[in-house]
Motif scaffolding. Structure first.
Motif, PDB file in Angstrom:
ATOM      1  N   ASP A  24       0.812  -1.221   0.000  1.00 34.29           N
ATOM      2  CA  ASP A  24       0.000   0.000   0.000  1.00 34.29           C
ATOM      3  C   ASP A  24       0.843   1.267   0.000  1.00 34.29           C
ATOM      4  OD1 ASP A  24      -2.182  -1.666   0.120  1.00 34.29           O
ATOM      5  OD2 ASP A  24      -2.636  -1.265   2.206  1.00 34.29           O
ATOM      6  N   LYS A  33      -4.747   2.380  -7.454  1.00 32.89           N
ATOM      7  CA  LYS A  33      -5.794   1.968  -6.519  1.00 32.89           C
ATOM      8  C   LYS A  33      -7.110   2.705  -6.743  1.00 32.89           C
ATOM      9  CE  LYS A  33      -4.662   4.774  -2.469  1.00 32.89           C
ATOM     10  NZ  LYS A  33      -4.212   4.705  -1.091  1.00 32.89           N
ATOM     11  N   LYS A  38      -7.142  -3.742  -5.798  1.00 31.37           N
ATOM     12  CA  LYS A  38      -6.819  -3.913  -4.389  1.00 31.37           C
ATOM     13  C   LYS A  38      -5.539  -4.716  -4.263  1.00 31.37           C
ATOM     14  CE  LYS A  38     -11.579  -3.722  -2.929  1.00 31.37           C
ATOM     15  NZ  LYS A  38     -12.577  -4.189  -2.016  1.00 31.37           N
ATOM     16  N   GLU A  54      -2.398 -10.332   4.032  1.00 30.27           N
ATOM     17  CA  GLU A  54      -3.416  -9.324   4.319  1.00 30.27           C
ATOM     18  C   GLU A  54      -3.598  -9.256   5.829  1.00 30.27           C
ATOM     19  OE1 GLU A  54      -6.311  -6.388   3.816  1.00 30.27           O
ATOM     20  OE2 GLU A  54      -4.689  -7.103   2.523  1.00 30.27           O
ATOM     21  N   THR A  72     -12.863 -10.622  -0.415  1.00 30.97           N
ATOM     22  CA  THR A  72     -11.954  -9.476  -0.382  1.00 30.97           C
ATOM     23  C   THR A  72     -10.506  -9.941  -0.453  1.00 30.97           C
ATOM     24  OG1 THR A  72     -13.520  -8.137   0.865  1.00 30.97           O
ATOM     25  CG2 THR A  72     -11.205  -7.497   1.006  1.00 30.97           C
ATOM     26  N   SER A  75      -9.666 -11.058  -3.948  1.00 32.89           N
ATOM     27  CA  SER A  75      -9.485  -9.888  -4.813  1.00 32.89           C
ATOM     28  C   SER A  75      -8.130  -9.232  -4.576  1.00 32.89           C
ATOM     29  CB  SER A  75     -10.613  -8.892  -4.554  1.00 32.89           C
ATOM     30  OG  SER A  75     -10.415  -7.708  -5.263  1.00 32.89           O
ATOM     31  N   LYS A  76      -7.716  -9.148  -3.332  1.00 36.06           N
ATOM     32  CA  LYS A  76      -6.432  -8.528  -3.012  1.00 36.06           C
ATOM     33  C   LYS A  76      -5.266  -9.386  -3.493  1.00 36.06           C
ATOM     34  CE  LYS A  76      -7.888  -5.519   0.690  1.00 36.06           C
ATOM     35  NZ  LYS A  76      -7.206  -4.676   1.637  1.00 36.06           N
TER      36      LYS A  76
END
Length: 183
Positions: A24, A33, A38, A54, A72, A75-76
């Motif tokens: 990030d 982003k 993600k 994560e 989620t 997806s990340k």
């Protein structure tokens, strides 16, 4: 040699890591982003293994685990792998691109969810019971994505297969509402 990073109020220590990248924080990730891509919080390169980690902390007031946590995470994982793939083939120079090129040489890819659940002062066995259903779902994600492994870890109930140790930032302790026992 070990590397230590702080993510979401948790210190992660990676013994013998080749490289640790806070995904990030990269300028390259910030460029994309806004398009809904993600990424996982931490990308670890150790020997010929790539770890996509994560981090979720549900111990803050009002925090709760979403119903779509596993979707989620999937997806990340795919977003992180996709961006690393693109960056590894970029003609741009810089640390993020070099790191991506090194990641492209990994022979095994693992996904991990490090989660701090509200545990109400329960002991380790009870926290593991909270994590077990997540482990089963994360395993399904890993298998469907053809990863070599997927695991769930927590500071209070560490996973022996994790390539790291963790401890919570004691300066953030007052902001949590999960445990009555000291960490």
């Amino acid at each position: 040699m070990s590397t230590e990073v702080l993510v979401d109020g948790i210190y992660f220590t990676f013994p013998n890591a080749d490289a640790v990248h806070i995904f990030d924080d990269s300028a390259q990730y910030n460029d994309v982003k806004g398009w809904g891509i993600k990424g996982c919080d931490i990308v670890l390169l150790k020997n010929d293994e790539l770890w996509l980690i994560e981090v979720k902390d549900y111990t803050y007031p009002g925090a709760s685990q979403p119903q779509d946590l596993v979707a989620t995470l999937a997806s990340k994982i795919s977003g992180t792998l996709g961006m690393l793939h693109i960056w590894s083939r970029s003609e741009n120079d810089g640390d993020a691109y070099e790191f991506a090129r090194r990641c492209a040489k990994a022979k095994r890819i693992h996904a991990a969810l490090h989660v701090e659940p509200k545990d109400g002062g329960r002991k380790e066995k009870q926290v593991q019971a909270v994590l077990m259903p997540l482990q089963g779902k994360i395993n399904m994600v890993g298998k469907s994505m053809k990863l070599q492994g997927a695991l769930v870890s927590s500071t209070f109930a560490p996973n022996d297969n994790a390539a790291w140790t963790s401890r919570r930032d004691p300066t953030k302790r007052a902001a949590h509402q999960d445990r009555s026992s000291p960490l």
